[in-house]
Motif scaffolding. Structure first.
Motif, PDB file in Angstrom:
ATOM      1  N   GLY A 137      14.363 -38.450  25.145  1.00 23.17           N
ATOM      2  CA  GLY A 137      14.634 -37.326  24.259  1.00 23.17           C
ATOM      3  C   GLY A 137      16.012 -36.727  24.445  1.00 23.17           C
ATOM      4  O   GLY A 137      16.548 -36.103  23.524  1.00 23.17           O
ATOM      5  N   ARG A 144      16.432 -40.902  17.539  1.00 24.48           N
ATOM      6  CA  ARG A 144      15.305 -40.616  18.425  1.00 24.48           C
ATOM      7  C   ARG A 144      14.008 -41.265  17.938  1.00 24.48           C
ATOM      8  O   ARG A 144      13.235 -41.817  18.737  1.00 24.48           O
ATOM      9  CB  ARG A 144      15.108 -39.104  18.556  1.00 24.48           C
ATOM     10  CG  ARG A 144      14.012 -38.711  19.524  1.00 24.48           C
ATOM     11  CD  ARG A 144      13.928 -37.213  19.651  1.00 24.48           C
ATOM     12  NE  ARG A 144      15.116 -36.667  20.285  1.00 24.48           N
ATOM     13  CZ  ARG A 144      15.447 -35.376  20.259  1.00 24.48           C
ATOM     14  NH1 ARG A 144      14.693 -34.521  19.610  1.00 24.48           N
ATOM     15  NH2 ARG A 144      16.539 -34.959  20.870  1.00 24.48           N
ATOM     16  N   ASN A 148      12.023 -44.057  20.161  1.00 25.48           N
ATOM     17  CA  ASN A 148      10.633 -43.932  20.601  1.00 25.48           C
ATOM     18  C   ASN A 148       9.797 -45.113  20.136  1.00 25.48           C
ATOM     19  O   ASN A 148       8.933 -45.597  20.873  1.00 25.48           O
ATOM     20  CB  ASN A 148      10.034 -42.628  20.075  1.00 25.48           C
ATOM     21  CG  ASN A 148      10.400 -41.428  20.929  1.00 25.48           C
ATOM     22  OD1 ASN A 148       9.864 -41.229  22.003  1.00 25.48           O
ATOM     23  ND2 ASN A 148      11.343 -40.638  20.446  1.00 25.48           N
ATOM     24  N   MET A 380       7.373 -34.197  19.176  1.00 23.72           N
ATOM     25  CA  MET A 380       8.752 -33.708  19.132  1.00 23.72           C
ATOM     26  C   MET A 380       9.036 -32.976  17.820  1.00 23.72           C
ATOM     27  O   MET A 380       9.908 -32.101  17.779  1.00 23.72           O
ATOM     28  CB  MET A 380       9.725 -34.873  19.295  1.00 23.72           C
ATOM     29  CG  MET A 380       9.747 -35.477  20.686  1.00 23.72           C
ATOM     30  SD  MET A 380      10.903 -36.870  20.813  1.00 23.72           S
ATOM     31  CE  MET A 380      10.632 -37.376  22.524  1.00 23.72           C
ATOM     32  N   MET A 385      12.779 -29.338  21.497  1.00 20.29           N
ATOM     33  CA  MET A 385      13.054 -30.306  22.549  1.00 20.29           C
ATOM     34  C   MET A 385      13.190 -29.649  23.913  1.00 20.29           C
ATOM     35  O   MET A 385      12.812 -30.237  24.932  1.00 20.29           O
ATOM     36  CB  MET A 385      14.331 -31.089  22.208  1.00 20.29           C
ATOM     37  CG  MET A 385      14.549 -32.306  23.096  1.00 20.29           C
ATOM     38  SD  MET A 385      13.181 -33.466  23.012  1.00 20.29           S
ATOM     39  CE  MET A 385      13.168 -34.081  24.690  1.00 20.29           C
TER      40      MET A 385
END
Length: 490
Positions: A137, A144, A148, A380, A385
């Motif tokens: 992160g 992002r 992931n 998220m 964050m």
């Protein structure tokens, strides 16, 4: 001099490029070694039953404890990450995982296996996995979602390779020697941790921001002592300790977010309920196939089929969910994937032939790819964050409770009825209800927010020029904090 030289080597590192891709590669391997590992336990299920003369319920406690601790150790992992950094926690997890599996090869009872492979290996996998997710992160912002999804392909690789390796080693040298070899394999988490360089803020480091929070409490305590309040010192100290304990729980378990953030609240409850049935096919699919006459090697191949398809589907799911069309709507994709997981279980109820089970694994793997690629991305999306680590701690500890009790309760039902079909009935029940709850609840929440914004607009009733001023000022404020300079310390 040494500190000055170390500071000189800390150079500004832009995110989403450079060393970030090496960290992503390490995260792929890490998730294969940690999250992918419990899938192979079903291969040893029958041998462990015969070795320790245990029932389905007793044997299923072993993988349940491992998976529950893997997910439920989040708060402890969060504390260690904030104190020592992601690199140290990942490497510590690798050492614990290896130690747990080496110790498991010498176990004399199923209860000892609960402690070694269940608790120690599960806790080590938790440290390595969750610290690896957290560091992603910080290394990725623009990419992002893709990062992931790509990292979650490591789980697919683990699902593909662990069962095949387990069955081969089990046939060649037995489960004890296999567990001994697994201990050495899991030590590779330490190598992955060494790659994950810590990232710190250039303007204000984390230790500096923690000091102002601690100073008021200490100054207040000194003021009480200096005022001569000696008879009330124990009471004040008890109150201070309670306050600090509450602040620690709020910091690392995110109870404040759970109470205030409706999206996080709905998502956490939905995933917690979902986990009652999500892990059941992973634990019981191989024993179910063997029970219905499928050869052991073919039965182990079923889990590998799930993992192999996930390798290709998860990145596609990440790319699809990263499109701007799905911004703010990834929860609906996640709910759809959970619903498909639940419906696919009815295929196993129809027939237990190997060809039918292959069809089941194909459909289940497609649905699982959506769940695996979106689980942390949705989290998220609903949580900022800077509080992600704390939110992840509460999120995982709640789902670990259902992960712990789900397989043993289902195993007890199978022992009583001698019917493996209840495994898939139970799994479908929890998955379908969780999918409907999350999808409908977020839809209602979205409509409620739109109505609230519309009512505010009617009450304010601003002119065009006033509205343009009010709408541009928050944008300028929201853009300023995003220009943060990061440095990477080696």
């Amino acid at each position: 001099m040494a500190q000055g030289e170390a500071a000189g080597h800390s150079t500004a590192k832009p995110q989403d490029q450079g060393w970030a891709w090496m960290v992503l590669l390490a995260a792929v391997v890490l998730q294969g070694l940690t999250l992918g590992f419990p899938c192979c336990i079903g291969v040893f299920f029958t041998d462990l039953q015969h070795e320790f003369q245990a029932s389905n319920s007793q044997t299923s406690w072993f993988p349940s404890i491992m998976v529950a601790v893997l997910h439920g150790g989040g708060p402890l992992c969060s504390i260690l990450v904030k104190r020592f950094g992601c690199r140290f926690v990942v490497m510590l997890g690798g050492l614990l995982s290896g130690l747990g599996m080496v110790s498991s090869s010498f176990c004399k009872s199923i209860s000892q296996l609960y402690l070694t492979a269940g608790l120690i290996t599960g806790l080590g996998s938790c440290f390595s996995f969750q610290a690896g997710v957290t560091v992603l992160g910080y290394y990725f912002v623009r990419w992002r979602t893709l990062a992931n999804a790509v990292a979650s392909t490591g789980v697919s690789l683990g699902f593909t390779l662990w069962p095949l390796l387990s069955q081969y080693l089990l046939d060649e040298m037995g489960w004890r020697n296999t567990f001994l070899i697994f201990g050495g394999v899991l030590l590779n988490c330490c190598v992955c941790g060494a790659i994950m360089r810590p990232i710190q803020l250039a303007s204000g480091s984390i230790p500096q921001s923690a000091k102002p929070e601690e100073e008021p409490g200490s100054r207040a305590e000194e003021a009480q002592l200096s005022n001569g309040a000696s008879p009330h010192i124990p009471t004040f100290q008890q109150h201070t300790r309670r306050t600090k304990c509450f602040q620690m729980l709020q910091k690392y378990l995110a109870f404040d977010i759970f109470c205030q953030n409706k999206g996080y609240q709905i998502y956490t409850i939905g995933v917690t309920w979902m986990m009652m049935g999500f892990a059941l096919p992973h634990v019981y699919l191989v024993p179910y196939a063997i029970h219905n006459g499928v050869e052991e090697r073919k039965a182990a191949l079923l889990i590998s089929i799930i993992g192999f398809i996930n390798i290709f589907i998860r990145p596609l799911t990440g790319l699809l969910s990263g499109h701007r069309v799905f911004t703010g709507r990834r929860i609906y994709l996640f709910s759809l994937a959970v619903l498909l997981c639940g419906l696919s279980n009815f295929i196993c109820v129809i027939s237990a032939e190997f060809s039918v089970l292959i069809l089941y694994c194909v459909i289940l793997s497609i649905a699982m790819s959506g769940v695996g690629a979106l689980t942390f991305q949705v989290l998220m999306d609903v949580v900022e964050m800077d509080r992600f680590s704390s939110a992840l701690g509460l999120f995982t500890i709640l789902e670990s409770i259902t992960l712990l009790i789900g397989p043993p309760l289902t195993g007890l039902l199978v022992d009583i009825t001698s019917d493996f079909h209840y495994v898939f009935y139970n799994s479908s029940f929890f998955l379908i209800l969780a999918a409907l709850f999350m999808g409908l609840s977020f839809c209602a929440l979205e409509k409620k927010n739109k109505l609230r914004e519309a009512s505010k607009a009617h009450l304010d009733n601003p002119s065009r020029y006033q509205y343009s001023e009010m709408s541009t000022e928050p944008k300028a404020e929201s853009q300023s904090p995003s220009a943060v300079e990061f440095i990477t310390s080696i």
